[in-house]
Write an enzyme that holds these catalytic residues in place. Structure first.
Site, short mmCIF file in Angstrom:
data_model
loop_
_atom_site.label_atom_id
_atom_site.label_comp_id
_atom_site.label_asym_id
_atom_site.label_seq_id
_atom_site.Cartn_x
_atom_site.Cartn_y
_atom_site.Cartn_z
CG HIS A 63 -1.90 -1.08 1.26
ND1 HIS A 63 -2.94 -1.11 2.16
CD2 HIS A 63 -2.06 -2.19 0.48
CE1 HIS A 63 -3.69 -2.16 1.94
NE2 HIS A 63 -3.17 -2.85 0.93
CD GLU A 86 -1.79 4.62 3.07
OE1 GLU A 86 -2.82 5.30 2.92
OE2 GLU A 86 -1.64 3.50 2.50
CB CYS A 118 -6.21 -0.39 5.33
SG CYS A 118 -4.53 -1.03 5.28
CB CYS A 123 -1.66 1.64 6.16
SG CYS A 123 -1.28 0.75 4.63
#
Length: 157
Positions: free
Chosen positions: A53, A55, A83, A86
């Site tokens: 992801h 992040e 999420c 993250c």
């Protein structure tokens, strides 16, 4: 009041770039003292790793270059609310503040995916305070990228 818009516009631009590169529409950047010091975008498909992801990619870059004392004075800007995975990584990285444009709830309404766990729910349980700002006035702009991506990607258009 601090102006987050330029940084969020950049994060949203990174989310568009991720799509152009064949990945999901998420982008993030790390800011210290008003300067962008790192940028990252989602690379789950091109990197063949579902944990890539934006992040997570940013935090991995940051961890190689900075210690937690430095990161405590930084802000992570994200196109979309991080999420649960993250959010946990943001906490453990030492980053002191997070600002996001589009909420996890709005993403869920558009894409019908995700854990739909607000980042605040995770970050408020820690011993260390992480300031959370969002969703912001740029939520519609950030959501537009998702509205263009997810229906096609999930075969719903």
């Amino acid at each position: 009041m601090e102006n987050h818009e330029p940084f969020l516009h950049e994060a949203i631009a990174l989310s568009k770039s991720a799509v152009e590169h064949g990945d999901e529409p998420f982008g993030s950047l790390l800011v210290k003292g008003g300067d962008i010091i790192l940028r990252a975008e989602n690379s789950v498909y091109t990197g063949h790793d579902m944990t890539n992801h934006a992040e997570m990619n940013l935090i991995k870059l940051a961890a190689k270059q900075y210690d937690t004392a430095f990161l405590d004075h930084c802000t992570i800007y994200t196109s979309t609310e991080p999420c649960a995975m993250c959010s946990g990584a943001i906490y453990w990285s030492g980053i002191g503040r997070m600002v996001f444009a589009c909420s996890e709830t709005r993403l869920g309404e558009i894409a019908g995916i995700g854990l739909n766990v607000p980042s605040r729910s995770i970050l408020q349980t820690g011993a260390r305070v992480v300031t959370v700002v969002g969703p912001t006035d740029l939520q519609d702009e950030a959501a537009k990228v998702h509205q263009e991506f997810w229906p096609k990607h999930l075969g719903r258009s």
